[in-house]
Each structure stands twice: as structure tokens, then as C-alpha cells.
Design a protein around this motif. Structure first.
Motif, PDB file in Angstrom:
ATOM      1  N   THR A   1      -8.899   3.822   9.486  1.00 27.55           N
ATOM      2  CA  THR A   1      -9.309   2.586   8.826  1.00 27.55           C
ATOM      3  C   THR A   1      -8.164   1.600   8.994  1.00 27.55           C
ATOM      4  OG1 THR A   1      -8.393   3.434   6.787  1.00 27.55           O
ATOM      5  CG2 THR A   1     -10.750   3.753   7.129  1.00 27.55           C
ATOM      6  N   THR A   2      -8.296   0.460   8.396  1.00 27.63           N
ATOM      7  CA  THR A   2      -7.269  -0.558   8.582  1.00 27.63           C
ATOM      8  C   THR A   2      -5.931  -0.148   7.959  1.00 27.63           C
ATOM      9  OG1 THR A   2      -8.184  -1.659   6.666  1.00 27.63           O
ATOM     10  CG2 THR A   2      -8.803  -2.517   8.805  1.00 27.63           C
TER      11      THR A   2
ATOM     12  N   GLY B   1      -7.664  12.616  16.078  1.00 30.88           N
ATOM     13  CA  GLY B   1      -7.163  12.684  14.701  1.00 30.88           C
ATOM     14  C   GLY B   1      -7.829  11.628  13.847  1.00 30.88           C
ATOM     15  N   LEU B   2      -7.644  11.760  12.545  1.00 31.33           N
ATOM     16  CA  LEU B   2      -8.293  10.835  11.623  1.00 31.33           C
ATOM     17  C   LEU B   2      -7.353  10.534  10.468  1.00 31.33           C
ATOM     18  CD1 LEU B   2     -10.895   9.484  10.362  1.00 31.33           C
ATOM     19  CD2 LEU B   2     -11.335  11.711   9.312  1.00 31.33           C
ATOM     20  N   ILE B   3      -7.145   9.271  10.182  1.00 34.33           N
ATOM     21  CA  ILE B   3      -6.453   8.980   8.925  1.00 34.33           C
ATOM     22  C   ILE B   3      -7.149   7.841   8.197  1.00 34.33           C
ATOM     23  CG2 ILE B   3      -4.145   9.731   9.662  1.00 34.33           C
ATOM     24  CD1 ILE B   3      -3.369   6.786   9.727  1.00 34.33           C
ATOM     25  N   HIS B   4      -7.219   7.988   6.901  1.00 32.35           N
ATOM     26  CA  HIS B   4      -7.707   6.893   6.063  1.00 32.35           C
ATOM     27  C   HIS B   4      -7.109   7.033   4.673  1.00 32.35           C
ATOM     28  CE1 HIS B   4     -10.482   9.675   4.153  1.00 32.35           C
ATOM     29  NE2 HIS B   4     -11.073   9.935   5.306  1.00 32.35           N
ATOM     30  N   GLY B   5      -7.343   6.013   3.876  1.00 33.72           N
ATOM     31  CA  GLY B   5      -6.669   5.905   2.586  1.00 33.72           C
ATOM     32  C   GLY B   5      -7.010   6.995   1.587  1.00 33.72           C
ATOM     33  N   ARG B   6      -8.141   7.686   1.817  1.00 32.59           N
ATOM     34  CA  ARG B   6      -8.531   8.681   0.829  1.00 32.59           C
ATOM     35  C   ARG B   6      -7.964  10.069   1.110  1.00 32.59           C
ATOM     36  NH1 ARG B   6     -13.491   7.733  -2.793  1.00 32.59           N
ATOM     37  NH2 ARG B   6     -12.607   5.794  -3.551  1.00 32.59           N
TER      38      ARG B   6
ATOM     39  N   GLU C   1      -2.480  15.691   3.801  1.00 36.01           N
ATOM     40  CA  GLU C   1      -3.445  15.768   4.899  1.00 36.01           C
ATOM     41  C   GLU C   1      -3.137  14.707   5.955  1.00 36.01           C
ATOM     42  OE1 GLU C   1      -7.559  16.777   2.619  1.00 36.01           O
ATOM     43  OE2 GLU C   1      -6.570  14.933   2.030  1.00 36.01           O
ATOM     44  N   ARG C   2      -2.566  13.621   5.496  1.00 37.95           N
ATOM     45  CA  ARG C   2      -2.311  12.493   6.362  1.00 37.95           C
ATOM     46  C   ARG C   2      -1.097  12.760   7.250  1.00 37.95           C
ATOM     47  NH1 ARG C   2      -3.076   7.769   2.471  1.00 37.95           N
ATOM     48  NH2 ARG C   2      -0.877   8.030   2.029  1.00 37.95           N
ATOM     49  N   GLU C   3      -0.100  13.287   6.622  1.00 34.93           N
ATOM     50  CA  GLU C   3       1.187  13.476   7.286  1.00 34.93           C
ATOM     51  C   GLU C   3       1.067  14.203   8.626  1.00 34.93           C
ATOM     52  OE1 GLU C   3       3.758  11.947   6.070  1.00 34.93           O
ATOM     53  OE2 GLU C   3       5.281  12.703   7.451  1.00 34.93           O
TER      54      GLU C   3
ATOM     55  N   THR D   1       0.839  -1.191   0.000  1.00 38.10           N
ATOM     56  CA  THR D   1       0.000   0.000   0.000  1.00 38.10           C
ATOM     57  C   THR D   1       0.877   1.245   0.000  1.00 38.10           C
ATOM     58  OG1 THR D   1      -0.040   0.263   2.403  1.00 38.10           O
ATOM     59  CG2 THR D   1      -1.736  -1.152   1.433  1.00 38.10           C
ATOM     60  N   GLU D   2       0.235   2.326  -0.448  1.00 40.23           N
ATOM     61  CA  GLU D   2       0.941   3.584  -0.522  1.00 40.23           C
ATOM     62  C   GLU D   2       1.395   4.019   0.869  1.00 40.23           C
ATOM     63  OE1 GLU D   2      -0.907   6.027  -3.451  1.00 40.23           O
ATOM     64  OE2 GLU D   2      -0.450   7.822  -2.278  1.00 40.23           O
ATOM     65  N   LEU D   3       0.498   3.792   1.838  1.00 45.09           N
ATOM     66  CA  LEU D   3       0.814   4.240   3.190  1.00 45.09           C
ATOM     67  C   LEU D   3       2.026   3.506   3.756  1.00 45.09           C
ATOM     68  CD1 LEU D   3      -0.651   6.245   5.126  1.00 45.09           C
ATOM     69  CD2 LEU D   3      -1.229   4.203   6.426  1.00 45.09           C
ATOM     70  N   LEU D   4       2.066   2.221   3.515  1.00 50.47           N
ATOM     71  CA  LEU D   4       3.203   1.457   4.005  1.00 50.47           C
ATOM     72  C   LEU D   4       4.484   1.901   3.303  1.00 50.47           C
ATOM     73  CD1 LEU D   4       4.520  -0.738   5.672  1.00 50.47           C
ATOM     74  CD2 LEU D   4       3.782  -2.408   3.980  1.00 50.47           C
ATOM     75  N   SER D   5       4.366   2.174   2.016  1.00 47.24           N
ATOM     76  CA  SER D   5       5.568   2.605   1.297  1.00 47.24           C
ATOM     77  C   SER D   5       6.034   3.945   1.849  1.00 47.24           C
ATOM     78  CB  SER D   5       5.293   2.696  -0.206  1.00 47.24           C
ATOM     79  OG  SER D   5       4.584   3.864  -0.521  1.00 47.24           O
TER      80      SER D   5
END
Ligand code: ADP
Ligand code: MG
Length: 690
Positions: free
Chosen positions: A547-548, A518-523, A528-530, A324-328
Motif C-alpha cells: 500500500t502507500t 512479498g507484501l507489506i501494508h499498514g495492518r 510480519e513486516r520486518e 506514520t509508524e512505518l516511517l518511524s
């Protein structure tokens, strides 16, 4: 012998048969029943259990039409003693049926017994009238039920397999026996033809349970042959691999030594061992293909970094790929932290890079100044050419992407050598199983966690006690701890899952005034995530709703509580991975599985496994037992490593024998190798790409 030589096989039927992979009479013989029905004996009504699929006989005591939720014809059937009865229920029925099913009529029915409101029931049983003495003839073999496709009835399968079995009787050469007789004797296995005949038409003397559990010698015989064929295929893969050239990454230790010096911790003994194994492989002129197993948090990333540096020391490029992008992104962050001080700037390429930006990145990968590339499957795309890829590291977490493995090899093939490959996974599979499924891989295991971790206590709580759980979050945060709240959704839809997380975050912020949520999800965009990730890591946020996606990519030792909503929707490996986000510091950590009642028996068992163990190996072992390797390893969907009959997790006892036999056949019966592989593997072992 093509199947269209059989009676009843015209072009239409041949086409349907082809759909389930049956082209020849041999294929037909290997198309085995999924299960069996016992129509050979009548079971007394008093002995029926819900779930039984049985033949029963009795007399109709009463008939009536029920007007419940759906109109139905209800027929009460009693055994001769009138002591026990069962309700037959028909939702579709004609007036003729009503007339025929009069009280007093004797009936023989076949169907599945279910628990009804007041009594046991059969819904839409097959039935025929029968008198007290003149019951119709019983079947004298168990009735096979074949896996089928639209337009092919069970009766067609019976007719076809009857013919195929008759042909086999006339001509034993129809199916050659490739296993040497002494092997069969030694392991007490029947010859092939006898095993197939028995499985297609089991005599009544065989307990149904032996067939159901696939423990009968006839099954074991076929499973054994399949495992042997598989071993042969893997041995060939491995031999071919030895013929392929890979760059020798000797490395001069300069960068690795500096990285080790800069780390705030010492490697564990297990980490040192696997690092050495990998370092030795990389110095050989043949491609390394190594699976690195290690539980969540065991410290695989730093091992990846060391391997990467060995490639860079040798002047070659390295690619680190994540599912996943997040893991990368997380890997990018780790590598930047570790490699930046050594003067290396990793390049990041993921799906979101488009147009000019992407073109520029791709050009740089082909150029001279990039040594380390981090990304997702975006790295597999056609136009991505490496200048000189020496090593590819794939972090698959609990997924196995065999296809991606293959594509990577193709990338190296341009340069006439194949890059070394390191595949990292947190789904530990037992060594014996790993050897069967991935015998073309070498295996390194980190079987030790870094010191200072505290095991996580896990509880399962129904969502009717949600309020209580929310209080728990408040208390933990009031004590200076941090918490995760993980939302899951049954739909595969990413959008819905993200929406659910947004709603939950809003609701939790309302019920927990004073907490910074806080909130993070794949979208969310990286930008915004950082800040959320960083804010949580730095303790500026108390509660992170997610999310997962956070199963990977967050490492915050102060977080000591994790709530997972609807854990019953996730696999064990994923839950274990998620839970691995807590328990990273010295504080006692907790995980609350907030499930939605009622749970299925399977779901309850799965959650219990998670409560009882925090050991990834143990969890994987029990998961394998419950679900089988195809499900656990995610190879079921892709069709990789599918076994037709063998169950490598269940047939573990057969494995060593199959390995020995494969070696013996290679030695003494080399002409049996190809036909065995063709019979069982077809083209399926080609994926290795060598
Ligand atoms: P995983 O195997 O799940 O990928 P990571 O590589 O993310 O685990 O490591 C988890 C955390 O443990 C990271 O913060 C990492 O820096 C740290 N870590 C790794 N090795 C050690 C060690 N030997 N001692 C202490 N901490 C370590
Ligand atoms: Mg990891």
C-alpha cells in the motif's frame, strides 16, 4: 455593531449567521460572494457554450414528455431566427407547468448550459414568460452568490448585505481604514469601503472574468490587506520567539565527528550547508524553529542524525517524530545503524505500545539513560514527559502538522525552556510562499541530490494494458532487478486498502510464477513486516506489493521499477514521494502510472506533470498553481493558515509589497497593528504557541 440590529435578524437567523462566522455588521461586510451571475443581459442562444450560466430568451417550439431513464418534461426553446435552439429539461414538474409551457410561448430562462445528447440543455432553469417587447426588467448589477449555510437563502444574504452597505454609506467610520493612503495610491488600490461595495454589488461594466480570477483591484485591495495583517502576525510571533529561552546546545563535536567518519559517503555541499545552519541555531539561547526542505532522497535523515548528536553531546535529549509508524520504524533503523556504534540505543515509542510495555518506555524517557527517542504522535500524549528535551525533530514528509508543532512546545514549557525544533519536509514550497506561510520558521534547503542517482522515467498507461505491465515486471525481475507494485484505494479505509494489496499480491503471484512476491501494508504487525522489508532489501524477494505505506521507509537501490495503481487518486507530492523509492541506484529506473480511464482533465494534467518532471521543487510549484496552498500543504482541513481572500501562491506579486507595508505600519502606525490583526486573523495566529 452586532448583526441583530438589522431587519430580518431574529435569534434564529443570528444563530445561522454565527455558523458562518458572521456576528457583526463588519463581519457581514467581509462576507464576500463566492461568485457572480450575470442576469444583466440576454445571451443569444447561438452563442451559448457548455458551462455558461446565462440568461437566454426564446420562443417555445415544442414540448413533450420524455421517458428515458427518468421521466422528464422537455421544452425546446428557439431563438427568433429559429436557427438555434436549446432543450430545457424538468425532472420534477406539475400539470400546470405542462399547460403553461405551450408551444409559441415566449420565455426568459436563467440556468447553466450543459452538453446534452443531441443539443445544449438547461436542467431546471429559472424561467418566466416574456413577450417580444415587454420583457421584464433586467438586473443592473451582477448577482452575487454568497457562501451560505442551511436555512439562509441567497435572498436573505442580499437583503442583509443591502442593509449593511447602506449603513456603511451613512457612516464611513463603521469600517476603519487601516492602510495608509499613500500605500493605497502607490499600489493603485481602492479604499476599503469602495472595494467592499464593489465586490458585493459589482456594476455590469466589470468583466465577469476579472471577478472570477480575482484580479480586479477591489479583490487585490482586500487580498493585500489580508497579507499585510498576516505579515504583522508573523512578525509578532517571531519577536515573541526571541523572548523565549531554549537550551544552548554547544556540543563538543565528539559524536558528530565520529558519525561523519563512519558514513560510507561524503555529505553533499548542500547537506554541509544546512548542517551548519542548524548547528549554529542550536547554539543560540532561543528556540530554533527551522524548516528543512529537501526532495525525496536528498538525504535529510543524516542531517537529522547530526542535529540529534549535537543535543546528545550537550547532555540533552532529542525526539524524532514521524507521521506514520512505518516511517518511524525506518528512522529507528537508520539511527540504530548510525548511532549504535557510538554507544547510543534509540528508544522507540509508537501507538502500538500499550499497557505495561508502554508504561515502562514512558518511565525510561523520563529517566537518565535515554538520549534519543524515536516515535509517532504517540510522543505527544499527556503522560510522556521528557527528562530534558533539547531538540525535537519532526519528519512530516509531505504533510504539515502545525498542531503537533504547538504541542511539542508545550512539552518543553514544563522545563521553562522550549526545545529547539527542526521540521523536515519533502514538499518543497517556493521560498516566497514559505516566507509568507511560515515566516515564523527559518528555512534550510537541500537543493542537490547525492551523486550517482539516475532520473526515473515515468509513463502513464491505462489499466486496460495491465497484462503488458505485468510482463514488464517479469522482464525486469528476470534481469535481476526488483520492482514495487503499489495499490491505492479511493476509500479512506485502511482495511480495504490492505485487503486490495493482499488480493493483488495473490493475483500477481499467480500470473508471475517463479517470482518471489512479498507484501507489506499498514495492518501487518512489525514482526510480519520486518522479514518482508529485510527480504526485499537483501534481494530475496523480487516483487514487493504494498500500500502507500512504502512511500516512506524503503531504500533499496536495486529496485528499478515501480507500478502505481490508480495514481489519479493520489496527490502529486505523494506520487513523487512514492516514485522516489526507485532511481536510488545506478540502474535506469522506471515508474508506470497504471491509471483507470477515463481521467478527468485535472487528473490528466497532474499525471503529465509527473511524467515531465522528476524535480520535487518543480512539481510542487505546479501543484500549488493547480490546487492552491491550502490543499497542497494540507492546511485546508485543519484550518491553519487559511486565507479568506488572498491566495499567497497566486498573489505572489503582492507579497513583497505586503511585507514592506507591514514593516512600515509597525514603524509608523503601531496603533494599526492590533486592529488589522483582529480584523483578518482573529485568534488564528495563536497556534504558534508563543
Ligand atoms: P530523504 O531526504 O528522502 O529523507 P534519506 O535521508 O532517506 O532521504 O536518504 C536517502 C538515501 O541516500 C539514504 O540511503 C542515505 O543513506 C543516502 N544518502 C544521504 N546522503 C548521502 C550522500 N551525501 N551521498 C550518498 N548517499 C547519501
Ligand atoms: Mg526521509
Amino acid at each position: 455593531m452586532p448583526v441583530d440590529g438589522l431587519r430580518g435578524v431574529g435569534p434564529k437567523v443570528a444563530e445561522r449567521l454565527a455558523k458562518v462566522g458572521v456576528a457583526s455588521i463588519q463581519d457581514l461586510l467581509f462576507h464576500l460572494p463566492l461568485r457572480y451571475q450575470d442576469r444583466t443581459r440576454v445571451v443569444p442562444i447561438a452563442e451559448l457554450q457548455p458551462g455558461d450560466e446565462v440568461l437566454v430568451e426564446g420562443r417555445i417550439r415544442d414540448t413533450g414528455i420524455g421517458y428515458g431513464r427518468r421521466r422528464s418534461l422537455k421544452v425546446w426553446l428557439s431563438d427568433p431566427s429559429e436557427q438555434a435552439g436549446i432543450l430545457l429539461r424538468f425532472f420534477h414538474f406539475s400539470s400546470n407547468q405542462v399547460a403553461a409551457l405551450r408551444p409559441g410561448t415566449g420565455l426568459r430562462c436563467f440556468g447553466e448550459v450543459r452538453r446534452g445528447y443531441q443539443s445544449l440543455e438547461m436542467v431546471h432553469p429559472e424561467y418566466q414568460p416574456c413577450g417580444p417587447e415587454d420583457g421584464p426588467d433586467m438586473e443592473d448589477v451582477l448577482t452575487p452568490i454568497y457562501p451560505t449555510t442551511e436555512g439562509l437563502q441567497q435572498s436573505s444574504w442580499l437583503a442583509l448585505t443591502d442593509q449593511a452597505l447602506a449603513l456603511l454609506d451613512q457612516d464611513h467610520a463603521l469600517l476603519a481604514e487601516w492602510l495608509p493612503p499613500d500605500v493605497l495610491t502607490r499600489h493603485q488600490l481602492p479604499p476599503l469601503a469602495a472595494a467592499l461595495r464593489l465586490l458585493h454589488r459589482p456594476p455590469t461594466s466589470i468583466p465577469l472574468i476579472e471577478l472570477r480570477d480575482r484580479q480586479h483591484p477591489a479583490f487585490r485591495r482586500l487580498a493585500f490587506e489580508e497579507l499585510v495583517a498576516h505579515q504583522l502576525g508573523l512578525r509578532r510571533l517571531r519577536r515573541n520567539q526571541k523572548r523565549i529561552q531554549a537550551p544552548v546546545l554547544s556540543g563538543d563535536q565528539s559524536l558528530r565527528a565520529r558519525l561523519l567518519e563512519s558514513l560510507p559517503f561524503e555529505l553533499t555541499a548542500a547537506q554541509r550547508r544546512v548542517a551548519d545552519e542548524i548547528a549554529a541555531d542550536l547554539q543560540r539561547p532561543h528556540p530554533m524553529l527551522r524548516l528543512l526542505q529537501g526532495d525525496v532522497g536528498s538525504g535529510k535523515t543524516v542531517i537529522a542524525a547530526l542535529a540529534a548528536l549535537q543535543a546528545v553531546e550537550s547532555g540533552l535529549q532529542v525526539a524524532l517524530m514521524a507521521p506514520t509508524e512505518l516511517l518511524s520504524e525506518q528512522h529507528l533503523r537508520s539511527l540504530r545503524g548510525w548511532l549504535g556504534p557510538l554507544g547510543l540505543e534509540p528508544l522507540w515509542l509508537v501507538g502500538r505500545h500499550k499497557g505495561r510495555e508502554r508504561a515502562e518506555l514512558v518511565a525510561r524517557i523520563a529517566g537518565d539513560d535515554v538520549q534519543v527517542v524515536v516515535g509517532t504522535h504517540a510522543l505527544f500524549q499527556e503522560d510522556v514527559r521528557f527528562r530534558d528535551l533539547g531538540l525535537a525533530i519532526v519528519d512530516e514528509q509531505h504533510r504539515f502538522g502545525v498542531h503537533q508543532r504547538m504541542k511539542l512546545r508545550e512539552k518543553g514549557a514544563l522545563a521553562k525552556t522550549v526545545p529547539h525544533q527542526l521540521i523536515m519536509t519533502a514538499t518543497p514550497i517556493p521560498r516566497s510562499l514559505a516566507m509568507t506561510l511560515y515566516a515564523d520558521l527559518d528555512l534550510s534547503v537541500i537543493d542537490e541530490l547525492p551523486p550517482g542517482r539516475t532520473p526515473v522515467t515515468t509513463v502513464a498507461v491505462p489499466d486496460s494494458r495491465r497484462e503488458e505491465v505485468i510482463h514488464r515486471v517479469r522482464d525486469a525481475c528476470a534481469n535481476g532487478r526488483q520492482a514495487y507494485w503499489v495499490c491505492t484505494l479511493i476509500e479512506e479505509s485502511d482495511a480495504l486498502q490492505c485487503q486490495a494489496a493482499e488480493d493483488t499480491a495473490k493475483a500477481l503471484a499467480e500470473s508471475l510464477p517463479g517470482l518471489r512476491v512479498g507484501l507489506i501494508h499498514g495492518r501487518l504487525k512489525a514482526a510480519e513486516r520486518e522479514p518482508q522489508m529485510v527480504g526485499f532489501a537483501q534481494g530475496e524477494l523480487d516483487l514487493l506489493v504494498a500500500t502507500t505505506v512504502i512511500e516512506v521507509g524503503v531504500d533499496v537501490p536495486n529496485a528499478s521499477l515501480m507500478i502505481i495503481e490508480n495514481p489519479e487518486r493520489l496527490g502529486l507530492a505523494q506520487l513523487h514521494q512514492l516514485r522516489g523509492r526507485v532511481g536510488r541506484g545506478a540502474v535506469k529506473s522506471h515508474c508506470v502510472l497504471l491509471y483507470h480511464a477515463p481521467l478527468s482533465r485535472q487528473a490528466r494534467e497532474r499525471l503529465a506533470i509527473l511524467r515531465e518532471s522528476t524535480d520535487g521543487f518543480e512539481i510542487a510549484r505546479r501543484d500549488l498553481k493547480m490546487r492552491g496552498p491550502g490543499e497542497v500543504l494540507g492546511t485546508k482541513q485543519t484550518g491553519d493558515m487559511q486565507f479568506r481572500i488572498a491566495d499567497p501562491a497566486g498573489d505572489e506579486t503582492l507579497l513583497p509589497a505586503a511585507q514592506q507595508t507591514a514593516d512600515m505600519i509597525l514603524d509608523r502606525h503601531p496603533d494599526h497593528v492590533q486592529p488589522l490583526m483582529e480584523r483578518w486573523l482573529g485568534g488564528r495566529l495563536e497556534y504558534g504557541g508563543v
